[in-house]
Design an enzyme around this catalytic site. Structure first.
Site, PDB file in Angstrom:
ATOM      1  N   LEU A 139     -43.166 -91.932 -32.915  1.00 11.10           N
ATOM      2  CA  LEU A 139     -43.974 -93.140 -33.062  1.00 11.10           C
ATOM      3  C   LEU A 139     -43.883 -94.004 -31.822  1.00 11.10           C
ATOM      4  CD1 LEU A 139     -43.054 -94.210 -36.697  1.00 11.10           C
ATOM      5  CD2 LEU A 139     -45.281 -93.417 -35.920  1.00 11.10           C
ATOM      6  N   GLY A 140     -42.742 -93.946 -31.159  1.00 11.31           N
ATOM      7  CA  GLY A 140     -42.599 -94.764 -29.967  1.00 11.31           C
ATOM      8  C   GLY A 140     -41.186 -94.704 -29.436  1.00 11.31           C
TER       9      GLY A 140
ATOM     10  N   PHE B 252     -33.958 -99.221 -27.901  1.00 12.37           N
ATOM     11  CA  PHE B 252     -32.755 -98.676 -28.514  1.00 12.37           C
ATOM     12  C   PHE B 252     -32.823 -97.181 -28.762  1.00 12.37           C
ATOM     13  CE2 PHE B 252     -33.088-103.106 -29.667  1.00 12.37           C
ATOM     14  CZ  PHE B 252     -31.886-103.572 -29.182  1.00 12.37           C
TER      15      PHE B 252
ATOM     16  N   ARG C 141     -35.576 -93.578 -29.668  1.00 12.94           N
ATOM     17  CA  ARG C 141     -36.882 -93.102 -30.122  1.00 12.94           C
ATOM     18  C   ARG C 141     -37.060 -93.333 -31.621  1.00 12.94           C
ATOM     19  NH1 ARG C 141     -38.958 -88.182 -27.366  1.00 12.94           N
ATOM     20  NH2 ARG C 141     -38.783 -88.685 -25.169  1.00 12.94           N
ATOM     21  N   VAL C 142     -38.292 -93.538 -32.000  1.00 13.56           N
ATOM     22  CA  VAL C 142     -38.594 -93.752 -33.408  1.00 13.56           C
ATOM     23  C   VAL C 142     -39.542 -92.647 -33.870  1.00 13.56           C
ATOM     24  CG1 VAL C 142     -39.426 -95.371 -35.124  1.00 13.56           C
ATOM     25  CG2 VAL C 142     -38.443 -96.221 -33.002  1.00 13.56           C
TER      26      VAL C 142
ATOM     27  N   ASP D 118     -34.101-110.410 -30.703  1.00 18.64           N
ATOM     28  CA  ASP D 118     -35.159-109.763 -29.923  1.00 18.64           C
ATOM     29  C   ASP D 118     -36.526-109.942 -30.578  1.00 18.64           C
ATOM     30  OD1 ASP D 118     -36.086-108.475 -27.710  1.00 18.64           O
ATOM     31  OD2 ASP D 118     -35.518-106.454 -28.362  1.00 18.64           O
TER      32      ASP D 118
END
Ligand SMILES: *[C@@H]1O[C@H](CO)[C@@H](O)[C@H](O)[C@H]1NC(C)=O
Ligand SMILES: *[C@@H]1O[C@H](CO)[C@@H](O)[C@H](O)[C@H]1NC(C)=O
Ligand SMILES: *[C@@H]1O[C@H](CO)[C@@H](O)[C@H](O)[C@H]1NC(C)=O
Ligand SMILES: *[C@@H]1O[C@H](CO)[C@@H](O)[C@H](O)[C@H]1NC(C)=O
Ligand SMILES: *[C@@H]1O[C@H](CO)[C@@H](O)[C@H](O)[C@H]1NC(C)=O
Ligand SMILES: *[C@@H]1O[C@H](CO)[C@@H](O)[C@H](O)[C@H]1NC(C)=O
Length: 684
Positions: free
Chosen positions: A357-358, A362, A364-365, A476
């Site tokens: 997904l992106g 932190f 990869r998702v 954040d």
């Protein structure tokens, strides 16, 4: 074909050792190996010793042996056809390849076709096929000596005799036994030489099957009976013979002698003249052969099992490694939030690129679908280099799983592996807000939608700051950390993750985490995140949403790198709305000017360089909901303190140079800084 065979057979009759003459009877006390008396197909053969061998130990085969001349079974009588009586007797023996595994049996057959075309082996005994089993146009009657129990055909056991009419589902069947001196004695089809009698009485339609061990006189009581006028079943011309088959399990299936008579009693076989089976102990005999085969097979099986064991072992070790997790005692209490790596691996199709997904600050998702619950999830893979502080971090993260708010992306659980933490979240189908703001391919959000999102994020952040038992600082806040669900509700993600870098500290360097443009001046100075630094970032976020511009992006006309300064400048000129996203005015509907102005001013207030001057999130929510009025602000004061603050920190120069040197100033800032860069001194 059958017609052609007749002359040949008639020619052979004279040569045959056994009697095979006349139109209505024949007797074979053993078979002629040189001059065949039968039509043999497939595996069937007559051995040199005179045995009719229907099958050998070849798997999935069949054998047929038929008397070459058909018999006329029907005679006209009183204006209707009646079937004639017949009688047959034969001696057979089945020797299995292995004591407990054998297949499939022998059948005595009446058939219009001596080749039983289209029949198949195994449980079909070479008689029928799945396509024609049960079809009355088969015109087949058989007596099966079946040594395999097939549920498919309602078989009663693996040792039964049955009468079959056009189908392997027997019309009558029984386990094998015989009665001697009034005593019923069980017989085993696979362990002895047997003799069978089949008698059909045309007048009554009664068929009787009798079986006994070879050598025992014919028992009085038949084993099995069935009454039916076969004239309606069989064809006009009937071939008589045998069929046998093997499947995955096999057996040698022999007929030693056979007699038959139409319309009368078949001759008794002369047992003394029958051939004997190959000596099991004799050299080269089938049983000896089978012993060798057995030994070889067992050796092969042992080796195969060993190799298989090794392969499985290697596979298991690899699999274990592949799915290995770290679970320490202290993590037990978070059990319910624990996901197995295997489940996550499968859910994300092995963390395939197609599921990505992106890539965030932190890790990869990946998108995934949990097999068990059919739930859409997003899995964030965070790699960490040190074990130190992991406990604190994980417990913090996991305890955040207890945070529940409709404007927070729900953390469902975690999984820990060596050097890696996986966090499992609800999947948000619409992705992140920044795509909607800056990706030209995405639809443009209307003012109502933006305000709805902003209000949602504010209430989510308020919950983090004060709605829970402990204060959670997000650290954040930015548009790319705001995810949108199906209904375009804004949900904060990644809360608390910034803490990871605190725990990943190296003694020689200090890390400041945050995103340039969203970091409050005191955060860059002390590295200490507070609710006030969150509010600062939220202010930058408000301006970003209202202006459709990133917080740090050189303005095309003014050259101003800070969005804050640009908004201030517009305000000073008396036209703060000039700073707003021009697309907001294209929507029509209610004039949003007032609300946009409020948002811009609130953004500036939140972005106040002095922490004490910023509102709390509770106040922010009240301002947004119209429950409280914004304090009176003047652009001049804000600007003065802003400039003073940045100049004194040397922050301006740094940011400007960074902005100009990189096309994207919008990066998560997590790299190591040397302590000499004083304005980024950490608190550790
Ligand atoms: C049986 O066949 C033999 C040989 O052809 C013949 O001689 C005999 O008459 C037949 N028996 C009967 C009862 O038909
Ligand atoms: C079975 O018989 C066939 C045909 O006679 C032959 O080719 C094959 O080798 C035999 N197999 C065994 C295992 O005896
Ligand atoms: C008897 O069988 C013959 C030969 O198949 C046939 O031609 C005849 O029609 C049958 N008669 C009856 C009454 O079924
Ligand atoms: C028949 O004998 C075989 C061994 O040849 C054995 O495995 C099987 O269980 C026996 N069947 C019955 C019904 O006793
Ligand atoms: C029975 O077999 C005949 C001849 O092969 C075929 O025409 C017919 O369709 C079959 N009937 C069924 C029910 O399969
Ligand atoms: C099946 O055979 C048994 C044993 O001979 C007999 O008692 C029974 O009546 C037969 N059943 C049918 C339906 O023919």
């Amino acid at each position: 074909m059958a017609v052609l065979l007749v002359p040949a057979v008639l020619l052979l009759v004279g040569l045959a050792a056994a009697t095979a003459a006349g139109e209505n009877n024949f007797t074979f006390n053993g078979f002629n190996p040189v001059a065949p008396q039968l039509v043999l197909t497939d595996l069937a053969a007559v051995t040199p010793g005179g045995l009719l061998q229907l099958t050998n130990y070849t798997k999935q085969t069949k054998g047929h042996a038929f008397f070459p001349t058909p018999f006329r079974f029907k005679k006209p009588s009183n204006g209707r056809n009646r079937s004639l009586s017949f009688s047959t007797s034969f001696v057979f023996e089945i020797t299995p390849e292995y004591p407990h595994s054998f297949g499939h049996g022998i059948a005595f057959v009446l058939s219009p076709d001596p080749y039983l075309a289209g029949s198949v082996a195994s449980q079909h005994l070479g008689l029928f096929s799945p396509a024609n089993d049960g079809n009355s146009s088969n015109h087949i009657v058989a007596v099966e000596f079946d040594i395999v129990k097939n549920e498919e055909f309602d078989d009663i056991s693996d040792n039964h005799v049955g009468i079959d009419v056009n189908s392997l589902k027997s019309v009558n069947a029984t386990n094998v036994y015989y009665v001697e001196n009034g005593e019923r004695k069980a017989l085993n089809l696979t362990s002895e030489k047997l003799r069978a009698w089949v008698d059909y009485e045309g007048q009554t339609g009664r068929m009787e099957i009798t079986v006994a061990p070879a050598g025992v006189p014919r028992p009085e009581t038949p084993l099995l009976e069935y009454v039916r006028d076969l004239s309606s079943v069989v064809a006009d011309e009937v071939y008589v013979g045998f069929s046998a088959s093997t499947g995955a399990a096999t057996a040698m299936q022999y007929v030693l002698g056979w007699s038959f008579r139409l319309d009368g009693k078949a001759d008794e076989l002369d047992l003394s003249r029958l051939p004997s089976l190959p000596d099991p102990e004799g050299s080269g005999g089938p049983k000896k052969f089978s012993a060798i085969v057995l030994a070889a097979a067992l050796t092969l099986a042992a080796v195969t099992i060993l190799l298989l064991g090794i392969a499985v072992g290697i596979f298991m070790v690899r699999r274990r490694k592949k799915y290995a997790e770290v679970l320490e005692d202290w993590e037990e209490e978070y059990g319910p939030h624990r996901f197995s790596y295997k489940d996550l691996f499968r859910a994300t199709r092995g963390f395939g690129d197609g599921q990505l997904l992106g890539t965030g600050g932190f890790g990869r998702v990946y998108r995934g679908l949990l097999r068990s619950s059919k739930m859409d999830i997003a899995v964030k893979r965070i790699s960490h280099d040190s074990q130190q502080g992991m406990r604190e971090f994980v417990s913090e993260i996991v305890s955040m799983g207890r945070l529940r708010h409709r404007n927070l992306v729900q953390l469902l659980g975690n999984c820990r592996r060596q050097g890696e933490l996986l966090l499992v979240y609800d999947f948000m189908p619409n992705g992140s807000l920044d795509k909607f703001l800056f990706d030209p391919a995405k639809i443009k959000l209307t003012w109502e939608q933006r305000l709805h999102i902003v209000k949602g994020v504010a209430s989510g952040l308020l919950y983090l700051h004060g709605g829970w038992e402990q204060v959670v600082v997000h650290r954040d806040i930015k548009a790319s950390n705001v995810l949108l669900d199906d209904d375009l509700n804004g949900k904060l993600s990644d809360f608390g993750l910034a803490r990871l870098h605190d725990h990943d500290n190296h003694p020689q360097t200090t890390r400041v985490v945050g995103t340039l443009g969203y970091m409050a001046p005191e955060l860059t100075k002390t590295g200490k995140a507070t609710t006030a630094t969150d509010v600062y970032a939220f202010g930058a976020f408000l301006l970003e949403v209202a202006c459709g511009r990133r917080p740090m992006e050189v303005h095309p006309s003014s050259g101003e790198p800070f969005l804050v300064d640009w908004v201030l400048e517009c305000w000073k000129r008396g036209s703060i709305l000039e700073a707003a996203d021009p697309k907001l005015w294209t929507g029509g509907g209610k004039d949003p000017a007032e609300e946009i102005e409020l948002l811009l001013k609130l953004g500036l207030l939140c972005s106040h360089p002095e922490a004490a001057a910023r509102p709390t999130m509770r106040q922010v929510v009240q301002y947004l909901d119209g429950e409280a009025l914004l304090p009176v602000l003047s652009p001049g004061v804000l600007e003065a303190s802003s400039l003073a603050m940045r100049k004194s920190e040397g922050f301006d120069d740094f940011v400007v140079s960074l902005t100009y040197s990189s096309s994207s100033s919008y990066t998560t800032f997590g790299h190591d800084l040397s302590p000499s860069e004083s304005f980024f001194s950490g608190n550790h």
